[in-house]
Design an enzyme around this catalytic site. Structure first.
Site, PDB file in Angstrom:
ATOM      1  CG  ASP A 290      24.129 -10.094 -11.260  1.00 30.87           C
ATOM      2  OD1 ASP A 290      23.016  -9.990 -11.793  1.00 30.87           O
ATOM      3  OD2 ASP A 290      24.332  -9.884 -10.060  1.00 30.87           O
TER       4      ASP A 290
ATOM      5  CG  ASP B  64      26.522  -9.821  -6.199  1.00 31.36           C
ATOM      6  OD1 ASP B  64      25.779 -10.121  -7.158  1.00 31.36           O
ATOM      7  OD2 ASP B  64      26.180  -9.068  -5.277  1.00 31.36           O
TER       8      ASP B  64
ATOM      9  CG  ASP C  55      24.942 -13.909 -10.278  1.00 30.38           C
ATOM     10  OD1 ASP C  55      24.082 -13.756 -11.169  1.00 30.38           O
ATOM     11  OD2 ASP C  55      25.199 -13.040  -9.428  1.00 30.38           O
TER      12      ASP C  55
END
Length: 1193
Positions: free
Chosen positions: A426, A861, A865
């Site tokens: 990410d 995080d 995700d």
């Protein structure tokens, strides 16, 4: 608490939730039917009707076992392994005459190994049990009767209980909000534990219960609540509350979910509707997917292979035994008369040789069971747990600012960390800080802000601009944290009140007012310091409010219907207080991409203040509101190039009639209780958010986390590919890619997007299906062009980058296109997927994992995700600021992206090497031991006679060779952590799986068979006919077996000593201690009663120890068995060294600090397609004569 009650204000008129008496619509008509049958008797949990429903208690259990189910479940887990089923069959057969050894010597080690494994399961479950105990015993205030509330444990809550939850406490069950400390019964809720979102959610009780604002109010409160049955949907709820024969509809606006937290509200009262495992958060608690490392899967194949070898040699031995047995009696003549074949049992009967052969086969299956390492799996589990402890306690991976150590949440994947081929990351909060800083703005067509972003600095390096020469000074500056968190703006033209002297001061004033008023942040005043902090829905919003404060427009108080500011008066230059009456909030959503507030200022003017993405704001500007449009667009483009996130600010004045018409429609829309409620609200808002006057644009920086470029560079040198999957727009993602050196000048960019030339015309084709088909065709064409370019550049070894947007990715992931996508993507040095949805992230991860067949690692995080983390071979969660959802779904948690470097290059490399060497050694020592049994069987005509004493056999894997191999798996290091980081090329050994390849496994197996050959034949030839004792007696089976066993123990432990790279005192203790322990055991066991010690009785004290032949044979066998492996290793290290051996030789020769030699070694890992700043500098130097920059495609 009643003194803290807030005054009555009409919050429902401001926010987009309903109040009053909305009508029953849609799903409410299904209450009482299937799926909507729950009945709750509020404040009467003990009544007979409530008891008859027998709802579940609020006790929550996350343990794997209970006291009753532990034994059957744990045994089932153990016997899912084929090896354990085999050993169980052997243990059962050991009680029959077929067994070549005693039952106790077989059963005891098996019980110990299974028992230890079950004990480990029990210990892990006990830890979960302690967490359950802590949670279930938390206390909450519950109505006891007569308006009195008392403390009760969470687990004792019942459906229908009225409870009181205070500020910053968690909700113990799913509740319906009845009232709160605010007069209109609203409360703020943080749902981080549920969905990972840190923004506060606003909830409001029904008006009919909003006056129950004191403990005593509930003395006579009675109501019947009917609602949906327990389900996992967090965002829907249908129910009704019956009070005094009146029914009131309930929606998600009144639902408070377990494990969410009460914020910015003194207290609330609620009624429990779902308890324990009926609560929505527990209903959503799915077990994480079962992940097994590739080494573990290959180990299973090895066990099957060894089992096949075992069956084969048992079968061959049985054939030979059957033939020999049949020939024992021919024409009445006995060939081996001393065996008395004419008077024997069925096991040796020449007349029934075929039956004897079958029975011998079963005996052989038991005898050769030592080829299968019984303690392999438990040893691996012990080692992995200890390795995980080292990861957890690594101080170099401790994030001090957030007080977050690294945490291996599972130990199953330690060695997989050393084999990662592709990282899927990410961006926001992972590569960047997700801590926004206001750094620039464009107001009235003028750009303000002198700050330099990291992206701009990286661009300057690429282009060789003067800024690059000031790099050192700039970097020193950026290391200094800004004095105000969230504000890194520098421009004397507008700071310190100087904006009043600017040409368009009136526009600047309106711009900062929008920042200060258009938000949903909540101010909190520190009682000690008087400083104001803000609780905002997002980091961006917090940065805007802080920026407005620092620039003279301080938002200091929010009531239910007003926003209060301290503003700078342009005329006097003094701060004055201004009040803006807050009429409506049109909230932000991903589809709207904007938020607005409608306020009335002190002069009575109605103002709509709006901020949003440029893609939706410019089209809503009035003809007379576009004065600065071109300049603002130009500035926004520059800000995007600098890696900044931008928002456009605008406003308009409203007429009273227009507002009244809107307010009526808005109130009607938000009071709807139907599936299309949100669409109706958006449609009403759409009508008033038009004809705006442009003020300017903001630019905030989501800075790269500290150490990200360095980490990416090291990972790239290790040969690991990095894909970035982000929801940001393409320009921002590309510039972040340049900042962290995923992209570099001269790298050809293959860009695939839905804005391809000619597509806009295709988009007007008509039907949705035609548009989709046109877009898919466009994407396919762009992929084909990319493949053609790839083929053209492949011979030149040039680096390529693939950049694709979310809309294109939707079609690229379809079954008939995804192979083309992967063929292109795998050959690119960098891949960036922009505007990706959570589902697309997971699908891309699955595609990479399945298509490459190599280890993938996903790191993120946020809650968006989670799918990606669970889909990857390894999921790494960052303990950031977006909640704990990613961490709770991960396999390993770290505090910052930069710690990934040490996690993979140090711990991953070590764990892969240790586990690989450990398993290879396990098979080596068992093959060495098992083949001595086979050779003796052949020597003894496959009679089924074991060469060794029963307890020798049983203790071989449990005591005499187990501890050294565990020490190898925990402590061995080929090189130090410093060299692992200095020479990332070492990591390629794991990626290429050189230490656990079939070649290496077979070489260890061959070494085991060779060692067994030396041990058996040297012992036989040297002892068969020679006098052994002083009296001239030759050796018997007991002495031969003891000597051979001694040689096996000494050889395999000394082979371990030769294989170890890094000795600790523990390894010395375990290796030499195992050999010494064998001699002590032999002495003690031989001293026992002959009925116990059997063939070992006094064999060492009276026969072996006094005989020089015993010691000479042991020494001869030791040297002979180790010499081939030692010779091979010496030649291989000298002429064909592996990466780690090159570094070892460097260190030994003292050249580890020689910069030129180190550079030469590191060059092994750099190719023209490697990313990272080291590769960028190499590429720059190689093109220093000036080659044209490759174009974007």
């Amino acid at each position: 608490m009643t003194g803290g009650r807030r005054r009555k204000q009409l919050l429902s008129k401001i926010h987009a939730f309903s109040s009053g008496r909305p009508s029953f619509n849609g799903d409410h008509s299904r209450i009482g039917g299937p799926g909507f049958s729950r009945v709750v008797f509020c404040n009467e949990p003990d009544c007979s009707d409530a008891i008859s429903f027998n709802y579940t208690t609020n006790y929550v259990r996350t343990t794997k076992f209970t006291l009753a189910t532990f034994v059957p479940k744990a045994l089932f887990e153990q016997f899912r392994r084929v090896a354990n089923i085999y050993f169980l069959i052997c243990a059962i057969l050991s009680f029959t005459p077929l067994s070549p050894y005693s039952a106790v010597s077989t059963v005891l080690p098996f019980v110990v190994v299974v028992g230890v494994t079950m004990g480990k399961e029990l210990l892990e479950d006990w830890r979960r049990k302690r967490q359950d105990i802590e949670m279930n015993n938390r206390s909450v205030k519950v109505h006891k009767g007569d308006g009195i509330f008392g403390d009760t444990k969470w687990m004792e809550l019942r459906v229908g209980d009225i409870i009181k939850v205070e500020k910053d406490e968690f909700f113990p069950a799913d509740l319906i909000l009845l009232s709160s400390s605010y007069d209109e019964a609203i409360c703020y809720v943080e749902t981080t534990n549920l969905d990972g979102e840190t923004n506060l959610k606003l909830k409001q009780a029904l008006e009919v219960t909003s006056n129950f604002n004191e403990d005593s109010s509930f003395q006579n409160f009675k109501a019947v609540l009917r609602c949906e049955d327990p389900n996992s949907n967090l965002y829907s709820f249908v129910g009704s509350l019956g009070i005094e024969d009146q029914q009131y509809p309930l929606t998600p606006q009144q639902l408070l979910l377990r494990d969410s937290k009460l914020k910015n509200t003194d207290y609330i009262y609620g009624v429990v509707i779902f308890t324990g495992h009926d609560t929505k958060v527990i209903q959503n608690a799915t077990a994480p997917p079962s992940k097994r490392s590739k080494i573990e899967k290959r180990t299973d194949k090895l066990v099957y292979l060894l089992f096949s070898v075992l069956v084969l040699i048992s079968f061959v031995g049985s054939i030979f035994f059957g033939i020999a047995t049949r020939e024992d009696l021919e024409d009445g003549l006995m060939t081996r008369w001393y065996l008395r074949p004419d008077d024997t049992t069925v096991y040796y009967d020449p007349k029934r040789a075929s039956i004897a052969a079958v029975l011998h086969f079963l005996t052989a299956l038991m005898l050769y069971s030592y080829l299968i390492p019984i303690s392999l799996y438990i040893s691996i589990e012990i080692v992995k747990v200890l390795q995980s402890m080292f990861i957890n306690h690594d101080s170099y991976m401790y994030y001090e600012e957030g007080d977050k150590p690294a945490r291996a949440r599972t130990s199953n994947l330690n060695e997989e960390l050393g084999q990662v081929d592709t990282i899927l990351s990410d961006k926001t909060g992972t590569l960047t800080c997700n801590s926004m800083e206001f750094i620039k703005c464009s107001v009235a067509g003028t750009a303000y802000g002198n700050g330099v972003t990291e992206v701009e600095r990286a661009a300057a390096k690429r282009k060789g601009s003067p800024l690059a020469e000031e790099e050192g000074r700039a970097e020193d500056f950026t290391e200094i944290e800004p004095s105000v968190k969230g504000f890194n703006f520098m421009d004397e033209r507008v700071m310190n009140g100087n904006w009043v002297n600017e040409p368009r001061a009136d526009i600047i004033q309106k711009f900062f007012r929008v920042l200060a008023v258009c938000h949903t942040a909540i101010p909190e005043v520190d009682e000690e310091t008087g400083k104001i902090s803000y609780e905002a829905e997002s980091p961006d919003e917090a940065a805007f409010v802080i920026a407005s404060r620092e620039l003279g427009f301080e938002f200091y108080e929010r009531t239910q219907t007003s926003v209060l500011l301290h503003e700078v008066d342009p005329a006097s230059g003094r701060k004055i207080e201004r009040l803006y009456k807050l009429l409506n909030v049109l909230e932000f959503s991903s589809s709207r991409k904007r938020m607005s507030v409608i306020v009335r200022d002190e002069e009575g003017k109605l103002l709509l203040l709006c901020k949003g993405a440029d893609s939706v704001m410019f089209e809503r500007l009035a003809k007379n509101g576009r004065e600065f449009e071109e300049q603002t667009k130009e500035h926004i483009s520059e800000y995007a190039d600098a890696g900044l996130r931008t928002l456009v600010l605008a406003y308009r004045e409203l007429h009273e009639d227009e507002y009244n018409e809107f307010d009526e429609a808005f109130t009607t829309a938000k009071n709807l209780v139907s599936a299309d409620r949100e669409e109706m609200i958006e449609a009403v808002a759409e009508k008033i958010e038009k004809d705006l006057i442009l003020l300017g644009a903001t630019a905030v920086e989501d800075k790269l986390q500290h150490g990200v470029p360095e980490c990416i560079d090291k990972l790239a040198q290790a040969g690991i590919k990095l894909w970035v999957l982000t929801g940001d727009k393409m320009e921002t993602a590309i510039n972040i890619g340049f900042a962290c050196s995923l992209l570099r000048e001269g790298m050809t960019q293959i860009i695939i997007n839905s804005e391809a030339p000619g597509f806009k015309a295709l988009e007007k084709a008509g039907t949705e299906s035609a548009i989709c088909e046109a877009l898919k065709t466009s994407v396919l064409l762009q992929l084909q062009e990319g493949k053609e370019l790839l083929a053209a550049l492949s011979e030149r070894d040039e680096a390529l980058a693939l950049i694709i947007d979310g809309k294109s990715l939707t079609y690229a992931l379809e079954d008939d296109v995804k192979e083309i996508l992967m063929e292109l993507a795998i050959c690119c040095a960098s891949v960036i997927c922009c505007r990706s949805s959570p589902k697309q992230k997971a699908l891309v991860t699955r595609l990479v994992k399945n298509r490459t067949g190599k280890t993938t690692l996903a790191i993120g995080d946020g809650a968006n995700d989670v799918g990606m983390l669970q889909e990857a071979d390894i999921g790494v969660g960052i303990s950031g600021f977006e909640g704990m959802q990613a961490v709770m779904s991960s396999d390993i948690a770290i505090g910052q992206f930069r710690f990934l470097e040490r996690l993979l290059l140090v711990h991953g490399h070590w764990c892969y090497r240790r586990i690989s060497s450990m398993i290879c050694y396990f098979f080596y020592k068992n093959i060495a031991f098992g083949f001595t049994l086979f050779f003796f069987e052949a020597y003894a005509s496959f009679s089924g006679q074991a060469a060794y004493n029963d307890w020798y056999l049983s203790f071989y894997n449990v005591f005499f060779t187990s501890l050294p191999v565990i020490a190898l798996g925990v402590f061995d290091q080929d090189v130090s952590a410093r060299f692992c980081l200095k020479f990332p090329v070492l990591y390629k050994e794991g990626m290429q799986n050189v230490l656990f390849s079939w070649t290496r496994i077979l070489s260890w197996a061959s070494n085991g068979a060779l060692s067994a050959t030396f041990i058996f034949f040297l012992c036989i030839f040297s002892m068969e006919h020679q006098a052994f004792r002083k009296g001239g007696e030759v050796v018997g089976l007991e002495i031969l077996g003891t000597t051979m066993y001694t040689c096996v123990v000494v050889v395999v432990n000394c082979q371990m000593a030769l294989s170890i790279n890094y000795f600790t005192y523990i390894q010395h203790l375990f290796i030499w201690g195992s050999i010494i322990f064998w001699y002590l055991f032999l002495l003690a066991y031989g001293a026992m009663d002959p009925d116990i010690s059997t063939t070992a009785f006094m064999v060492f004290a009276e026969a072996c120890a006094p005989s020089p032949s015993f010691w000479l044979v042991t020494l001869l066998v030791l040297v002979s068995a180790l010499l081939p492996a030692f010779t091979y290793s010496a030649i291989q290290i000298r002429f064909f060294p592996m990466y780690h051996q090159v570094v070892q030789l460097m260190s030994f020769d003292g050249r580890s600090e020689d910069p030129e030699y180190c550079r030469m070694v590191r060059q092994r890992s750099l190719t023209p397609t490697t990313v990272g700043y080291t590769a960028r500098f190499e590429a720059k130097s190689s093109h220093s004569k000036g080659s044209p920059v490759s174009p974007r495609v």
